[in-house]
Design a protein around this motif. Structure first.
Motif, mmCIF file in Angstrom:
data_model
loop_
_atom_site.group_PDB
_atom_site.id
_atom_site.type_symbol
_atom_site.label_atom_id
_atom_site.label_comp_id
_atom_site.label_asym_id
_atom_site.label_seq_id
_atom_site.Cartn_x
_atom_site.Cartn_y
_atom_site.Cartn_z
ATOM 1 N N GLN A 158 0.829 -1.207 0.000
ATOM 2 C CA GLN A 158 0.000 0.000 0.000
ATOM 3 C C GLN A 158 0.866 1.261 0.000
ATOM 4 O O GLN A 158 0.564 2.240 -0.694
ATOM 5 C CB GLN A 158 -0.920 -0.002 1.222
ATOM 6 C CG GLN A 158 -2.016 -1.051 1.171
ATOM 7 C CD GLN A 158 -2.820 -1.104 2.452
ATOM 8 O OE1 GLN A 158 -2.806 -0.160 3.247
ATOM 9 N NE2 GLN A 158 -3.520 -2.206 2.669
ATOM 10 N N ALA A 168 2.432 1.726 -3.443
ATOM 11 C CA ALA A 168 1.410 2.153 -4.401
ATOM 12 C C ALA A 168 1.086 3.633 -4.216
ATOM 13 O O ALA A 168 0.874 4.361 -5.191
ATOM 14 C CB ALA A 168 0.154 1.301 -4.251
ATOM 15 N N SER A 169 1.064 4.084 -2.964
ATOM 16 C CA SER A 169 0.798 5.501 -2.692
ATOM 17 C C SER A 169 1.901 6.383 -3.264
ATOM 18 O O SER A 169 1.634 7.425 -3.879
ATOM 19 C CB SER A 169 0.672 5.732 -1.191
ATOM 20 O OG SER A 169 0.556 7.107 -0.894
ATOM 21 N N GLU A 185 3.897 5.664 -5.768
ATOM 22 C CA GLU A 185 3.811 5.617 -7.230
ATOM 23 C C GLU A 185 2.699 6.523 -7.748
ATOM 24 O O GLU A 185 2.863 7.198 -8.773
ATOM 25 C CB GLU A 185 3.588 4.178 -7.691
ATOM 26 C CG GLU A 185 4.831 3.304 -7.519
ATOM 27 C CD GLU A 185 4.559 1.838 -7.797
ATOM 28 O OE1 GLU A 185 3.371 1.486 -8.006
ATOM 29 O OE2 GLU A 185 5.521 1.049 -7.807
ATOM 30 N N ARG A 186 1.571 6.568 -7.051
ATOM 31 C CA ARG A 186 0.476 7.464 -7.463
ATOM 32 C C ARG A 186 0.913 8.924 -7.364
ATOM 33 O O ARG A 186 0.603 9.735 -8.248
ATOM 34 C CB ARG A 186 -0.764 7.230 -6.604
ATOM 35 C CG ARG A 186 -1.525 5.940 -6.915
ATOM 36 C CD ARG A 186 -2.901 5.946 -6.265
ATOM 37 N NE ARG A 186 -2.820 6.044 -4.815
ATOM 38 C CZ ARG A 186 -2.747 4.995 -3.991
ATOM 39 N NH1 ARG A 186 -2.720 3.760 -4.491
ATOM 40 N NH2 ARG A 186 -2.692 5.165 -2.687
ATOM 41 N N ARG A 187 1.616 9.259 -6.299
ATOM 42 C CA ARG A 187 2.058 10.646 -6.117
ATOM 43 C C ARG A 187 3.119 11.029 -7.140
ATOM 44 O O ARG A 187 3.157 12.164 -7.626
ATOM 45 C CB ARG A 187 2.561 10.842 -4.694
ATOM 46 C CG ARG A 187 1.430 10.824 -3.673
ATOM 47 C CD ARG A 187 1.844 10.243 -2.342
ATOM 48 N NE ARG A 187 2.806 11.042 -1.633
ATOM 49 C CZ ARG A 187 3.581 10.573 -0.644
ATOM 50 N NH1 ARG A 187 3.505 9.297 -0.309
ATOM 51 N NH2 ARG A 187 4.420 11.376 -0.018
ATOM 52 N N THR A 229 3.231 9.801 -10.177
ATOM 53 C CA THR A 229 2.465 9.971 -11.423
ATOM 54 C C THR A 229 1.792 11.345 -11.448
ATOM 55 O O THR A 229 1.781 12.030 -12.483
ATOM 56 C CB THR A 229 1.415 8.864 -11.550
ATOM 57 O OG1 THR A 229 2.078 7.595 -11.594
ATOM 58 C CG2 THR A 229 0.576 9.045 -12.804
ATOM 59 N N LYS A 230 1.258 11.749 -10.314
ATOM 60 C CA LYS A 230 0.632 13.072 -10.219
ATOM 61 C C LYS A 230 1.670 14.175 -10.424
ATOM 62 O O LYS A 230 1.412 15.197 -11.082
ATOM 63 C CB LYS A 230 -0.042 13.223 -8.857
ATOM 64 C CG LYS A 230 -0.805 14.512 -8.673
ATOM 65 C CD LYS A 230 -1.498 14.543 -7.312
ATOM 66 C CE LYS A 230 -2.268 15.849 -7.115
ATOM 67 N NZ LYS A 230 -2.933 15.889 -5.778
#
Length: 277
Positions: A60, A63-64, A66-68, A70-71
């Protein structure tokens, strides 16, 4: 000499608007490629567990991150659209300073945000403290309060050292575009003022041969102010939008220790600073 590739180091969960704006300006002025870089590591909580639950926490957290990232890439691409030439994004799950330092090989100049003296997060931020002594490239520190690269007045903080000589050479593309350039030496101790004036006059003559008109100045010696304080006063007097200086420091057991003036320059919030080591 010019800047053919500008690299901008971005941070998770920190303001990036100022450094993106300035990096885009440089890329546009010099028709340069621009490379955005960012990295972060997941920091497990102190109450860490084991087994399947532990793996779930790690998954988790990663994944967090990686999302940030990408943003952050989306923010970078939106900010530099139609500015400069080639645009490239590089990111990784890594310690930010280590990743940015590795990518610095492809850049002519690195743009970084400023940093308050109290804040440091090695898991999500490559601070100027991390980069300035190790990058092998000039570092442009852009405070969060700065929203453009003001080259109307540039202050060269001269000290007769290899670091200062390298900084002036690295700054030549910007100095050629500046309206006013002042080369200033702040005497230390019992320094001979006439010798100091001879040094800064040599620098202004060298700049003239490179197409830069500059004035030479030696500050009055004062015993009750630090060199950093005097530099701040002179920068205000000349209305400097950019300070060019050598970066000084050393490594003690793997910890990078900056000198007083360098520490001031990477933490002050009034103007951009170009540093070379």
């Amino acid at each position: 000499m010019t800047y053919a590739t500008v690299m901008v180091s971005l941070a998770l969960d920190q303001p990036n608007d100022a450094r993106l704006q300035v990096a885009g300006e440089i890329a546009e002025r010099f028709e340069a490629a621009i490379v955005g870089v960012a990295a972060a590591q997941f920091l497990p909580p102190l109450y860490f567990t084991d087994g399947a639950a532990a793996q779930g926490v790690i998954d988790q957290g990663r994944a967090s991150v990686e999302r940030r990232l990408t943003k952050l890439e989306a923010q970078f691409r939106a900010a530099v659209r139609n500015r400069g030439g080639h645009v490239e994004w590089r990111s990784a799950m890594d310690f930010p300073a280590r990743f940015v330092l590795a990518q610095a090989r492809c850049a002519d100049i690195i743009v970084s945000g400023g940093q308050s003296p109290a804040f440091s997060d090695a898991f999500s931020l490559a601070s100027p403290r991390d980069l300035v002594l190790q990058a092998g490239r000039p570092l442009l520190v852009v405070p969060d309060k700065v929203d453009w690269l003001d080259l109307r007045s540039v202050l060269v903080a001269w000290k007769d050292t290899p670091e200062a000589r390298r900084a002036v050479a690295d700054a030549l593309p910007m100095l050629r575009k500046a309206r006013d350039v002042a080369v200033v030496e702040i005497p230390e101790g019992d320094d001979d003022r006439s010798a100091a004036m001879a040094r800064v006059t040599d620098v202004t003559a060298w700049l003239a041969r490179h197409g830069v008109t500059a004035t030479a100045r030696v500050c009055e010696a004062t015993g009750n102010q630090s060199a950093a304080d005097q530099l701040g006063i002179v920068a205000g007097d000349v209305g400097a939008g950019l300070i060019v200086a050598g970066a000084y420091g050393h490594s003690r057991f793997s910890e990078l220790i900056l000198g007083g003036v360098t520490e001031y320059l990477v933490t002050q919030s009034a103007r951009c600073v170009l540093l070379s080591h």
